[in-house]
Design a protein around this motif. Structure first.
Motif, PDB file in Angstrom:
ATOM      1  N   SER A 144      52.686  69.556  68.194  1.00  0.00           N
ATOM      2  CA  SER A 144      53.759  69.315  68.753  1.00  0.00           C
ATOM      3  C   SER A 144      54.402  68.076  67.826  1.00  0.00           C
ATOM      4  CB  SER A 144      53.670  68.425  70.204  1.00  0.00           C
ATOM      5  OG  SER A 144      54.550  68.087  70.556  1.00  0.00           O
ATOM      6  N   THR A 145      55.487  68.245  67.515  1.00  0.00           N
ATOM      7  CA  THR A 145      56.260  67.102  66.723  1.00  0.00           C
ATOM      8  C   THR A 145      57.091  66.299  67.667  1.00  0.00           C
ATOM      9  OG1 THR A 145      56.463  68.792  65.038  1.00  0.00           O
ATOM     10  CG2 THR A 145      58.045  66.975  64.769  1.00  0.00           C
ATOM     11  N   MET A 146      56.912  64.901  67.289  1.00  0.00           N
ATOM     12  CA  MET A 146      57.544  63.958  68.217  1.00  0.00           C
ATOM     13  C   MET A 146      58.761  63.122  67.279  1.00  0.00           C
ATOM     14  SD  MET A 146      54.993  65.020  70.082  1.00  0.00           S
ATOM     15  CE  MET A 146      53.696  64.121  69.098  1.00  0.00           C
ATOM     16  N   GLY A 147      59.639  62.698  68.218  1.00  0.00           N
ATOM     17  CA  GLY A 147      60.385  61.680  67.163  1.00  0.00           C
ATOM     18  C   GLY A 147      61.559  62.399  66.109  1.00  0.00           C
ATOM     19  N   LYS A 148      62.353  61.679  65.432  1.00  0.00           N
ATOM     20  CA  LYS A 148      63.397  62.524  65.051  1.00  0.00           C
ATOM     21  C   LYS A 148      63.242  61.735  63.501  1.00  0.00           C
ATOM     22  CE  LYS A 148      66.212  63.096  68.856  1.00  0.00           C
ATOM     23  NZ  LYS A 148      67.558  62.924  69.432  1.00  0.00           N
ATOM     24  N   ALA A 149      63.920  62.708  62.695  1.00  0.00           N
ATOM     25  CA  ALA A 149      64.357  62.302  61.312  1.00  0.00           C
ATOM     26  C   ALA A 149      62.952  61.738  60.337  1.00  0.00           C
ATOM     27  CB  ALA A 149      65.246  61.335  61.053  1.00  0.00           C
ATOM     28  N   GLU A 150      63.417  60.637  59.996  1.00  0.00           N
ATOM     29  CA  GLU A 150      62.164  59.944  59.084  1.00  0.00           C
ATOM     30  C   GLU A 150      61.153  59.261  60.214  1.00  0.00           C
ATOM     31  OE1 GLU A 150      63.115  57.249  56.268  1.00  0.00           O
ATOM     32  OE2 GLU A 150      64.757  58.436  55.620  1.00  0.00           O
ATOM     33  N   ALA A 151      61.173  59.262  61.387  1.00  0.00           N
ATOM     34  CA  ALA A 151      60.365  58.595  62.270  1.00  0.00           C
ATOM     35  C   ALA A 151      59.598  59.869  62.930  1.00  0.00           C
ATOM     36  CB  ALA A 151      61.057  57.877  63.516  1.00  0.00           C
ATOM     37  N   ALA A 152      59.575  61.109  62.642  1.00  0.00           N
ATOM     38  CA  ALA A 152      59.137  62.034  63.335  1.00  0.00           C
ATOM     39  C   ALA A 152      57.638  62.185  62.707  1.00  0.00           C
ATOM     40  CB  ALA A 152      59.704  63.527  62.823  1.00  0.00           C
ATOM     41  N   TYR A 153      56.580  62.750  63.620  1.00  0.00           N
ATOM     42  CA  TYR A 153      55.243  62.963  63.205  1.00  0.00           C
ATOM     43  C   TYR A 153      54.792  64.257  64.067  1.00  0.00           C
ATOM     44  CZ  TYR A 153      54.287  60.378  67.556  1.00  0.00           C
ATOM     45  OH  TYR A 153      54.116  60.125  68.744  1.00  0.00           O
ATOM     46  N   THR A 154      53.859  64.813  63.588  1.00  0.00           N
ATOM     47  CA  THR A 154      53.372  65.864  64.339  1.00  0.00           C
ATOM     48  C   THR A 154      51.953  65.990  64.590  1.00  0.00           C
ATOM     49  OG1 THR A 154      54.952  67.335  62.949  1.00  0.00           O
ATOM     50  CG2 THR A 154      52.935  68.571  63.938  1.00  0.00           C
ATOM     51  N   LEU A 155      51.530  65.927  65.916  1.00  0.00           N
ATOM     52  CA  LEU A 155      50.220  65.897  66.246  1.00  0.00           C
ATOM     53  C   LEU A 155      49.810  67.352  66.348  1.00  0.00           C
ATOM     54  CD1 LEU A 155      50.187  63.122  69.218  1.00  0.00           C
ATOM     55  CD2 LEU A 155      49.399  63.133  66.840  1.00  0.00           C
ATOM     56  N   ALA A 156      48.410  67.584  66.214  1.00  0.00           N
ATOM     57  CA  ALA A 156      47.834  69.060  65.948  1.00  0.00           C
ATOM     58  C   ALA A 156      46.472  69.204  66.527  1.00  0.00           C
ATOM     59  CB  ALA A 156      48.044  69.492  64.649  1.00  0.00           C
ATOM     60  N   PHE A 157      46.153  70.202  67.053  1.00  0.00           N
ATOM     61  CA  PHE A 157      44.518  70.672  67.404  1.00  0.00           C
ATOM     62  C   PHE A 157      44.462  71.465  66.314  1.00  0.00           C
ATOM     63  CE2 PHE A 157      45.614  68.630  71.521  1.00  0.00           C
ATOM     64  CZ  PHE A 157      44.334  68.117  71.816  1.00  0.00           C
ATOM     65  N   VAL A 158      43.190  71.363  65.323  1.00  0.00           N
ATOM     66  CA  VAL A 158      42.906  72.284  64.325  1.00  0.00           C
ATOM     67  C   VAL A 158      41.306  72.609  64.791  1.00  0.00           C
ATOM     68  CG1 VAL A 158      42.321  72.346  61.728  1.00  0.00           C
ATOM     69  CG2 VAL A 158      44.361  71.167  62.561  1.00  0.00           C
ATOM     70  N   THR A 159      41.201  73.942  64.531  1.00  0.00           N
ATOM     71  CA  THR A 159      39.729  74.554  64.728  1.00  0.00           C
ATOM     72  C   THR A 159      39.342  74.735  63.306  1.00  0.00           C
ATOM     73  OG1 THR A 159      40.441  75.768  66.696  1.00  0.00           O
ATOM     74  CG2 THR A 159      38.306  76.213  65.763  1.00  0.00           C
ATOM     75  N   LEU A 160      38.243  73.923  63.090  1.00  0.00           N
ATOM     76  CA  LEU A 160      37.720  73.947  61.626  1.00  0.00           C
ATOM     77  C   LEU A 160      36.928  75.317  61.513  1.00  0.00           C
ATOM     78  CD1 LEU A 160      36.072  70.598  61.456  1.00  0.00           C
ATOM     79  CD2 LEU A 160      38.167  71.352  60.566  1.00  0.00           C
ATOM     80  N   ASP A 161      36.758  75.546  60.158  1.00  0.00           N
ATOM     81  CA  ASP A 161      36.127  77.017  60.060  1.00  0.00           C
ATOM     82  C   ASP A 161      34.611  76.874  60.550  1.00  0.00           C
ATOM     83  OD1 ASP A 161      37.941  77.920  58.596  1.00  0.00           O
ATOM     84  OD2 ASP A 161      37.512  77.507  56.677  1.00  0.00           O
ATOM     85  N   GLU A 162      33.928  75.853  60.877  1.00  0.00           N
ATOM     86  CA  GLU A 162      32.743  75.611  61.346  1.00  0.00           C
ATOM     87  C   GLU A 162      32.933  75.703  62.824  1.00  0.00           C
ATOM     88  OE1 GLU A 162      32.769  74.126  57.610  1.00  0.00           O
ATOM     89  OE2 GLU A 162      34.031  73.521  59.306  1.00  0.00           O
ATOM     90  N   GLY A 163      33.997  75.966  63.659  1.00  0.00           N
ATOM     91  CA  GLY A 163      33.997  76.276  65.053  1.00  0.00           C
ATOM     92  C   GLY A 163      34.678  75.412  66.095  1.00  0.00           C
ATOM     93  N   VAL A 164      34.380  73.989  65.609  1.00  0.00           N
ATOM     94  CA  VAL A 164      35.064  72.897  66.420  1.00  0.00           C
ATOM     95  C   VAL A 164      36.394  72.728  66.452  1.00  0.00           C
ATOM     96  CG1 VAL A 164      32.475  71.979  66.396  1.00  0.00           C
ATOM     97  CG2 VAL A 164      34.119  71.051  64.689  1.00  0.00           C
ATOM     98  N   THR A 165      37.119  72.152  67.438  1.00  0.00           N
ATOM     99  CA  THR A 165      38.392  71.728  67.466  1.00  0.00           C
ATOM    100  C   THR A 165      38.741  70.357  67.397  1.00  0.00           C
ATOM    101  OG1 THR A 165      38.821  73.892  68.477  1.00  0.00           O
ATOM    102  CG2 THR A 165      40.560  72.191  68.593  1.00  0.00           C
ATOM    103  N   LEU A 166      39.430  69.723  66.860  1.00  0.00           N
ATOM    104  CA  LEU A 166      39.644  68.362  66.620  1.00  0.00           C
ATOM    105  C   LEU A 166      41.243  67.944  66.695  1.00  0.00           C
ATOM    106  CD1 LEU A 166      40.393  67.067  63.351  1.00  0.00           C
ATOM    107  CD2 LEU A 166      38.168  68.181  63.144  1.00  0.00           C
ATOM    108  N   MET A 167      41.266  66.773  67.143  1.00  0.00           N
ATOM    109  CA  MET A 167      43.072  66.394  67.152  1.00  0.00           C
ATOM    110  C   MET A 167      43.238  65.593  65.998  1.00  0.00           C
ATOM    111  SD  MET A 167      45.095  64.496  70.130  1.00  0.00           S
ATOM    112  CE  MET A 167      45.352  62.911  69.721  1.00  0.00           C
TER     113      MET A 167
END
Length: 101
Positions: free
Chosen positions: A42-65
């Motif tokens: 999910s991307t929050m903010g606008k223009a230069e203040a925007a940032y993207t939070l994500a959940f990533v599932t590593l190849d090892e099988g665990v998911t992290l924020m």
């Protein structure tokens, strides 16, 4: 680094001494590959203040924020391969974040 249980073989994140799957204390550190797939974002903010939070599932099988960095959020898609990059925090410590491959 992630934790792996030698008793049941499961990898878990966040790291802890007791396995959340079988409650064994036979956990060891495992070097993570640093690659995975984008589960959600999910991307929050606008223009230069925007940032993207994500959940990533590593190849090892665990998911992290984490944060997605060095990319155009409009071009990001779920399931995309990502790799770890380390960015300095305000305190100077390196923080793991992810960028599309």
């Amino acid at each position: 680094m992630v934790k792996k249980c030698n008793a049941c073989g499961e990898v878990h994140f966040y790291p802890r001494d007791i396995c959340p799957h079988c409650l064994s204390d036979a956990t060891v550190w495992l070097q993570a590959s640093g690659t995975g797939r984008l589960y959600s974002f999910s991307t929050m903010g606008k223009a230069e203040a925007a940032y993207t939070l994500a959940f990533v599932t590593l190849d090892e099988g665990v998911t992290l924020m984490t944060n997605l960095v060095d990319c155009d959020p409009a071009a990001v898609v779920i399931g995309q391969t990502v790799r770890v990059v380390f960015k300095p925090s305000e305190g100077g410590h390196a923080v793991p974040m992810f960028t599309p491959v």
